[in-house]
Design a protein around this motif. Structure first.
Motif, PDB file in Angstrom:
ATOM      1  N   MET A   1       6.533   7.916   3.185  1.00 27.47           N
ATOM      2  CA  MET A   1       5.172   8.114   2.704  1.00 27.47           C
ATOM      3  C   MET A   1       4.619   9.459   3.154  1.00 27.47           C
ATOM      4  O   MET A   1       4.054  10.208   2.347  1.00 27.47           O
ATOM      5  CB  MET A   1       4.280   6.982   3.211  1.00 27.47           C
ATOM      6  CG  MET A   1       2.862   7.064   2.717  1.00 27.47           C
ATOM      7  SD  MET A   1       2.059   5.471   2.818  1.00 27.47           S
ATOM      8  CE  MET A   1       1.265   5.606   4.381  1.00 27.47           C
TER       9      MET A   1
ATOM     10  N   LEU B   1       3.651  12.487   0.562  1.00 24.20           N
ATOM     11  CA  LEU B   1       2.270  12.966   0.498  1.00 24.20           C
ATOM     12  C   LEU B   1       2.152  14.424   0.948  1.00 24.20           C
ATOM     13  O   LEU B   1       1.277  15.157   0.488  1.00 24.20           O
ATOM     14  CB  LEU B   1       1.350  12.083   1.333  1.00 24.20           C
ATOM     15  CG  LEU B   1       1.062  10.702   0.754  1.00 24.20           C
ATOM     16  CD1 LEU B   1      -0.004   9.998   1.555  1.00 24.20           C
ATOM     17  CD2 LEU B   1       0.632  10.776  -0.702  1.00 24.20           C
TER      18      LEU B   1
ATOM     19  N   PHE C   1       0.839  -1.200   0.000  1.00 30.52           N
ATOM     20  CA  PHE C   1       0.000   0.000   0.000  1.00 30.52           C
ATOM     21  C   PHE C   1       0.874   1.251   0.000  1.00 30.52           C
ATOM     22  O   PHE C   1       0.653   2.178  -0.760  1.00 30.52           O
ATOM     23  CB  PHE C   1      -0.877   0.027   1.254  1.00 30.52           C
ATOM     24  CG  PHE C   1      -2.169  -0.698   1.096  1.00 30.52           C
ATOM     25  CD1 PHE C   1      -2.295  -1.695   0.145  1.00 30.52           C
ATOM     26  CD2 PHE C   1      -3.269  -0.391   1.877  1.00 30.52           C
ATOM     27  CE1 PHE C   1      -3.484  -2.387  -0.003  1.00 30.52           C
ATOM     28  CE2 PHE C   1      -4.461  -1.063   1.730  1.00 30.52           C
ATOM     29  CZ  PHE C   1      -4.568  -2.066   0.803  1.00 30.52           C
ATOM     30  N   ALA C   2       1.866   1.232   0.885  1.00 32.18           N
ATOM     31  CA  ALA C   2       2.719   2.419   1.014  1.00 32.18           C
ATOM     32  C   ALA C   2       3.423   2.710  -0.300  1.00 32.18           C
ATOM     33  O   ALA C   2       3.440   3.854  -0.779  1.00 32.18           O
ATOM     34  CB  ALA C   2       3.733   2.205   2.131  1.00 32.18           C
TER      35      ALA C   2
ATOM     36  N   PRO D   1       0.327  15.527  -2.734  1.00 32.72           N
ATOM     37  CA  PRO D   1      -0.819  14.845  -2.110  1.00 32.72           C
ATOM     38  C   PRO D   1      -1.376  13.679  -2.927  1.00 32.72           C
ATOM     39  O   PRO D   1      -2.057  12.822  -2.380  1.00 32.72           O
ATOM     40  CB  PRO D   1      -1.852  15.947  -1.978  1.00 32.72           C
ATOM     41  CG  PRO D   1      -1.065  17.197  -1.927  1.00 32.72           C
ATOM     42  CD  PRO D   1       0.123  16.971  -2.806  1.00 32.72           C
ATOM     43  N   GLU D   2      -1.118  13.624  -4.233  1.00 31.19           N
ATOM     44  CA  GLU D   2      -1.651  12.502  -5.015  1.00 31.19           C
ATOM     45  C   GLU D   2      -0.576  11.445  -5.253  1.00 31.19           C
ATOM     46  O   GLU D   2      -0.750  10.571  -6.105  1.00 31.19           O
ATOM     47  CB  GLU D   2      -2.172  12.998  -6.372  1.00 31.19           C
ATOM     48  CG  GLU D   2      -3.138  14.159  -6.291  1.00 31.19           C
ATOM     49  CD  GLU D   2      -4.524  13.722  -5.838  1.00 31.19           C
ATOM     50  OE1 GLU D   2      -4.869  12.565  -6.113  1.00 31.19           O
ATOM     51  OE2 GLU D   2      -5.238  14.519  -5.217  1.00 31.19           O
ATOM     52  N   GLY D   3       0.536  11.536  -4.575  1.00 33.94           N
ATOM     53  CA  GLY D   3       1.639  10.624  -4.846  1.00 33.94           C
ATOM     54  C   GLY D   3       2.496  11.174  -5.971  1.00 33.94           C
ATOM     55  O   GLY D   3       2.132  12.153  -6.627  1.00 33.94           O
TER      56      GLY D   3
ATOM     57  N   LEU E   1      -1.467   6.172  -7.116  1.00 36.13           N
ATOM     58  CA  LEU E   1      -2.288   4.986  -7.341  1.00 36.13           C
ATOM     59  C   LEU E   1      -2.542   4.761  -8.819  1.00 36.13           C
ATOM     60  O   LEU E   1      -2.871   5.682  -9.552  1.00 36.13           O
ATOM     61  CB  LEU E   1      -3.616   5.146  -6.612  1.00 36.13           C
ATOM     62  CG  LEU E   1      -3.545   4.903  -5.115  1.00 36.13           C
ATOM     63  CD1 LEU E   1      -4.680   5.583  -4.414  1.00 36.13           C
ATOM     64  CD2 LEU E   1      -3.540   3.426  -4.840  1.00 36.13           C
TER      65      LEU E   1
ATOM     66  N   VAL F   1       0.916   4.098  -2.834  1.00 29.89           N
ATOM     67  CA  VAL F   1       0.468   5.453  -2.522  1.00 29.89           C
ATOM     68  C   VAL F   1       1.575   6.467  -2.804  1.00 29.89           C
ATOM     69  O   VAL F   1       1.335   7.544  -3.345  1.00 29.89           O
ATOM     70  CB  VAL F   1      -0.012   5.534  -1.061  1.00 29.89           C
ATOM     71  CG1 VAL F   1      -0.181   6.965  -0.613  1.00 29.89           C
ATOM     72  CG2 VAL F   1      -1.312   4.787  -0.905  1.00 29.89           C
TER      73      VAL F   1
END
Lengths: 299, 437, 315
Positions: free
Chosen positions: A279, A283, A235-236, A287-289, A243, A239
């Motif tokens: 992470m 972020l 997940f990390a 903020p959107e990766g 995504l 993100v």
């Protein structure tokens, strides 16, 4: 100097493993908007299938060792295919169109069910498939001895990433998928067979997860719970990268892998925080990766 | 605004339903008092600790309880069941954390009405259960957890006992084994899981090594996250420091993965591995662990247990049932159940009578009983903590068969701090009063 | 102050619970204490869900509440339970006010992951803190209420239970009013369409900020009560699987009513306890199927069982 080299090598190996684990997750999210909590279970299923098949091969035969590599990959493909189709057709298909967060919870329920299913099928004793790992030997670089299997994993991971990229960018099917990633409504309006594309995507994602598990199995002891441990990591990475972006997953994996290796060598006390630290930092500024697109706000 | 009319009735319905549900549960739960001796057995049945510890323990409990109920166990445990009563074991999963375990412990005692509880691998669970055992006045045996804080934090415990050894014994024993067999080593290193167990083990080992191997220095220490499974970077960081000894308190899948990876990358050829929990994976290493790797069993358990009549019998039935030799968690579970049986039959109650928790406690407090691991003296923490020796040895694999060579045992008095002294103080003062053979 | 019917019935059920506590067996009181305390944490999750944010890291505040109560007694000499609980809430509010500045910029999965990251960072710090017992945690005991020390055992259990039920009642009434008041309605509007709320001249970000801090304080209270009831705290309280459990309970109950989390928490505990007893090897699977069943058959949570009659009326 040695430790700098070690950071680069260890970091790349870890990053290639992270990428293997995260690729399937990001593909599924990109196309289907499902953040699949059960991805770790697919990883574990791949590891168990591969370990039991390879273990059986070496316990019962005296065949050449190279066949075990085919078995490793074959086990993952079959397991990923079967589980992917069952889960997509049997469960997710009934749930499409629900809230994104609800889909997360559905896959969480799936994770609970799969964890115990694995226990029923494989028990809790460890499975080993170390032969492919030790068979390849090691390379000495000064004081540092590196496993050739791990180095090969870097290559496999890079090839897989290139393959995925080429598929998405160069084939018709890939173009359709990208269209769906960009705007699902429009692509549906244009006549894309969403059901079929969803099945293909999901099965691809689970197979990638299973493959990651199968390729990891030779270097570890396959025990209950290994899937749970990789979820948050994957997940990390996803993100951080943004995504749904394959390139993002690769960059995210490299970033996490290298930072972690650097922490182990230079500041072991921060090792536990590295992933979450990276992470949060990424972020905070993106903020959107790293490769995520800012979505237009719809009214 | 919503219509409030139906709110009240709605509330009443749900409230009454919830209470009725609970009341139903309360009444439906009187399975107890069936004339059997009920024992709650708590160990990991799921998660990463199930394979190495939980399931071997639960399996050991099953064969032993079955044999005890038939009266098949050799003397002095040949009396049927516990004090002539049939044993009924209630086995539950230890996974889920301390809060859940406290809830399940209360369920065992108050709802399932067990007469005693045996369990707990995790030190966190042991620490959380200890005050509850005192509160509920229930005879409880911690069979595996190793934290020295169990009786340090609960100094006036009445009902909590531990038949396994405290973890400082493992690491004092490990340092003594090195001093006895490799007195000339100078470069020590360690890799531990980053949680209480790993941190405490490393603190005890380094303190003991500083006294017993004064010329040795710590060249590298690594603390990866528990269940990480991949130790590439750690192995590199350790390798470049060229240690002679690699100490690790890893267990289960983590330990097996570490041995696989460190062996493949040559670290275990250059440095001798010293695994305090190494015996639990004895049957799994095959040719993937180097000969000469030092392993321990947290006491005289598993492959290190003596060949007495009880142990020979137990190994036989365990092997017949599961086609495996018992590993140390299995031996420790058997020791705890035998301890309970000893306590009940030494409590001075009539035949076929269930002793109270107080009688059970008085039956074992400070006592000495025979076990699969030899003689157990409840000689520490006011008679609540077992004292035994510890054995370390080297792994040897030849012709498809694993064995232990160069085993060295240390007496209980040699590795256990005297009554009332904590391990850290005892070590830093240079083990005053230790008697070693 | 005027109370509406919901509030009066909440109070009635609370009183019934307290009375019931005097006659029910110890294990059941404990189960209900933990369930209600967890339900308070879940209330925090639900408050954020109403505004469209799902926190995967509510364990952060659960843990802060628990550790503050534990450390207050162990290290700072605060033995009064009420003072310790209040301190826990205060610490949570301060932490939430800082983290909220960053977190409220995020939505959807990014909010979820970032909240998870902060919770895991606290977990990491606690694991590193050997003076706090690392992963073993430490025990919480010898607390008093206004200088009165309940006897160990049934007495203290009863006291925690009563405290939990009463806090639950107060929080439930407050949340009930909050959701009915302007800010609560705006939260739902933000979930539906944030841009339109902006067009109304409101700042969704600051509404969410306030909501986040309020949710944190409620969750910390739940954590503190859990610590008092269990008598033990450990870093697992901040681990992501703990937060996952809170989301599980939140969805089980549904967002329909302030009472839903309480009922869901009890149902969850009961299902889990019996699953562990009857199928010790596969209890997680039972939980998984329960969750799926609720999602498929009761998409609005258990509460829709109670409110179904009403939606029928409307139709």
């Amino acid at each position: 100097m040695t430790s700098l080299l070690a950071v680069l090598i260890d970091g790349s190996i870890y990053a290639s493993w992270l990428f293997l684990v995260a690729a399937g997750l990001t593909v599924i999210y990109g196309v289907m908007r499902i953040l699949n909590m059960a991805h770790g279970s697919f990883y574990a299923i791949g590891a168990y299938s591969a370990a039991s098949l390879v273990g059986w091969y070496f316990n019962n035969g005296v065949g050449p060792a190279w066949i075990s590599y085919l078995l490793l990959v074959g086990a993952a493909l079959v397991a990923g295919l079967i589980v992917g189709v069952i889960v997509e057709r049997g469960l997710l298909r009934l749930m499409y169109g629900r809230d994104e967060i609800l889909m997360v919870i559905i896959t969480y329920a799936l994770l609970l069910i799969l964890e115990d299913t694995m226990k029923i099928v494989w028990g809790v004793s460890p499975y080993f498939a170390y032969q492919p790992y030790s068979e390849l030997g090691r390379t000495s670089l000064g004081l540092l001895k590196v496993s050739n299997y791990d180095l090969a994993l870097v290559g496999v991971s890079a090839l897989l990433g290139l393959g995925l990229w080429a598929w998405l960018e160069r084939t018709n099917q890939g173009k359709v998928l990208r269209a769906m990633i960009h705007d699902r409504e429009i692509s549906v309006a244009m006549g894309v067979n969403v059901r079929l594309m969803f099945t293909i995507t999901f099965v691809l994602g689970t197979t990638l997860g299973a493959l990651a598990g199968a390729l990891t199995a030779p270097a570890i002891s396959v025990v209950p719970g290994i899937g749970i441990e990789v979820i948050v990591l994957a997940f990390a990475v996803v993100v951080i990268g943004g995504l749904g972006s394959i390139g993002g997953a690769a960059v995210g994996a490299l970033l996490v892998g290298l930072s972690r290796a650097a922490a182990v060598h230079y500041a072991p006390e921060f090792e536990l925080f590295v992933i979450y630290g990276v992470m949060s930092l990424v972020l905070a500024f993106r903020p959107e990766g790293l490769f995520g697109r800012t979505l237009a706000r719809k009214i | 605004m919503k219509n409030n009319k139906s709110n009240f009735s709605k509330y009443l319905v749900s409230g009454v339903a919830a209470l009725a549900l609970s009341a139903g549960l309360a009444s439906g739960a009187s399975a107890a008092e069936n004339g059997k001796f009920r024992v709650g057995i708590v160990t990991f049945l799921s998660g990463p600790a199930a394979g190495p510890f939980g399931v071997p323990s639960a399996n050991a409990a099953k064969v032993l309880v079955e044999a005890l109920n038939k009266g098949d166990v050799p003397a002095p445990y040949n009396k049927m069941g516990i004090n002539g009563l049939e044993i009924e074991a209630v086995i539950i999963d230890e996974a889920g954390g301390a809060t859940k375990q406290v809830e399940e412990y209360r369920n065992l005692v108050q709802r399932q009405k067990v007469d005693a509880v045996i369990g707990y691998v995790s030190s966190g669970d042991c620490l959380a259960i200890a005050p509850v055992a005192e509160e509920l006045k229930t005879f409880t045996i911690a069979y595996d957890c190793g934290t020295p804080r169990l009786f340090a934090d609960n100094a006036d415990a009445q009902y909590m006992f531990r038949t396994g050894l405290d973890a400082s014994v493992d690491n004092i024993g490990a340092a003594r084994y090195l001093a006895a067999t490799r007195p000339d080593v100078t470069r020590l290193s360690g890799i531990q899981q980053n949680y209480s167990w790993g941190q405490d083990s490393w603190a005890d080992f380094t303190a003991a090594a500083a006294k017993l191997l004064p010329d040795a220095e710590i060249v590298e220490e690594q603390f990866p996250k528990i269940y990480q499974g991949q130790y590439g970077a750690e192995i590199s960081a350790l390798s470049v420091k060229r240690p002679e000894i690699l100490h690790s308190s890893f267990w289960g899948g983590d330990m097996e993965a570490l041995v696989l990876q460190a062996n493949a990358r040559g670290l275990l050829e250059d440095a001798t591995g010293l695994l305090t929990c190494g015996e639990a994976s004895f049957a799994n290493y095959k040719d993937q662990a180097p000969n000469g790797m030092i392993i321990g069993a947290r006491g005289p358990f598993g492959a290190f247990a003596p060949n007495n009549e009880l142990n020979t019998w137990f190994k036989g039935v365990y092997n017949a049932a599961y086609d495996l030799d018992p590993v140390y968690p299995a031996t420790k579970m058997v020791q705890a159940i035998l301890g309970l049986k000893f306590a009940a039959e030494n409590a001075g109650v009539a035949d076929k009578e269930i002793p109270t928790a107080e009688q059970l406690a008085s039956g074992i407090k400070g006592a000495t009983f025979e076990s699969v691991s030899g003689t157990v003296e409840m000689a520490r923490a006011n008679g609540h903590q077992a004292m035994q020796g510890i054995t370390y040895g080297q792994y040897h694999y030849e012709d498809g068969k694993a064995s232990i060579v160069n085993a060295v045992s240390f007496d209980g008095e040699c590795v256990t701090p005297p009554e009332g002294v904590d391990a850290a103080t005892w070590i830093s003062e240079g083990f005053p009063g230790a008697t070693c053979n | 102050m005027r109370f509406d019917k919901t509030e009066i019935s909440l109070a009635a059920v609370a009183i019934a619970c307290v009375l019931f506590g005097f006659v029910s067996p110890g294990w059941l009181i404990f189960l209900m204490t933990i369930a209600f305390a967890k339900a308070l944490v879940v209330q925090g999750v639900v408050m954020q869900m109403r505004s469209g944010l799902v926190s995967f890291g509510q364990g952060l505040f659960y843990c802060i509440g628990g550790y503050t109560v534990g450390m207050g007694g162990q290290f700072f000499g605060i033995h009064d339970a009420i003072a310790a609980l209040a301190l826990g809430v205060l610490v949570a509010i301060v932490v939430a006010m800082i983290l909220g500045l960053l977190l409220t910029r995020y939505r959807d999965i990014f909010f979820a992951m970032l909240s998870l990251a902060f919770s895991m960072i606290l977990f990491g710090i606690l694991v590193k803190s050997q003076s706090l017992g690392s992963t073993d945690g430490f025990n919480v005991h010898n607390w008093t209420v206004f200088g009165w020390a309940p006897e160990v055992g049934a007495g203290s259990q009863q006291t925690v239970f009563t405290m939990t039920v009463l806090s639950g009642l107060v929080i439930a009434v407050l949340i009930h009013r909050y959701t009915k008041a302007g800010i609560g309605v705006i939260c739902e509007a933000i979930r539906e369409n944030e841009v339109r709320v902006e067009y109304l001249g409101l700042s969704p970000r600051w509404v969410l900020y306030g909501n986040y801090v309020a949710a944190a304080s409620v969750s910390a209270l739940g954590g503190g009560l859990t610590a008092l009831a269990t008598g033990h705290v450990d870093p697992e309280m901040a681990y992501w699987t703990t937060s996952g459990e809170f989301i599980f309970i939140a969805l089980l109950g549904g967002l329909g009513h302030v009472a839903a989390p309480f009922i869901a928490a009890i149902v969850f505990s009961v299902v889990r306890t019996y699953a562990i007893e009857f199928v010790p090897h596969t209890w997680q699977m039972i939980l998984g199927f329960t969750l799926l069943g609720v999602i498929v058959f009761l998409p609005k949570g258990l509460w829709s069982l109670v409110s179904r009659e009403k939606s029928g009326e409307r139709a």
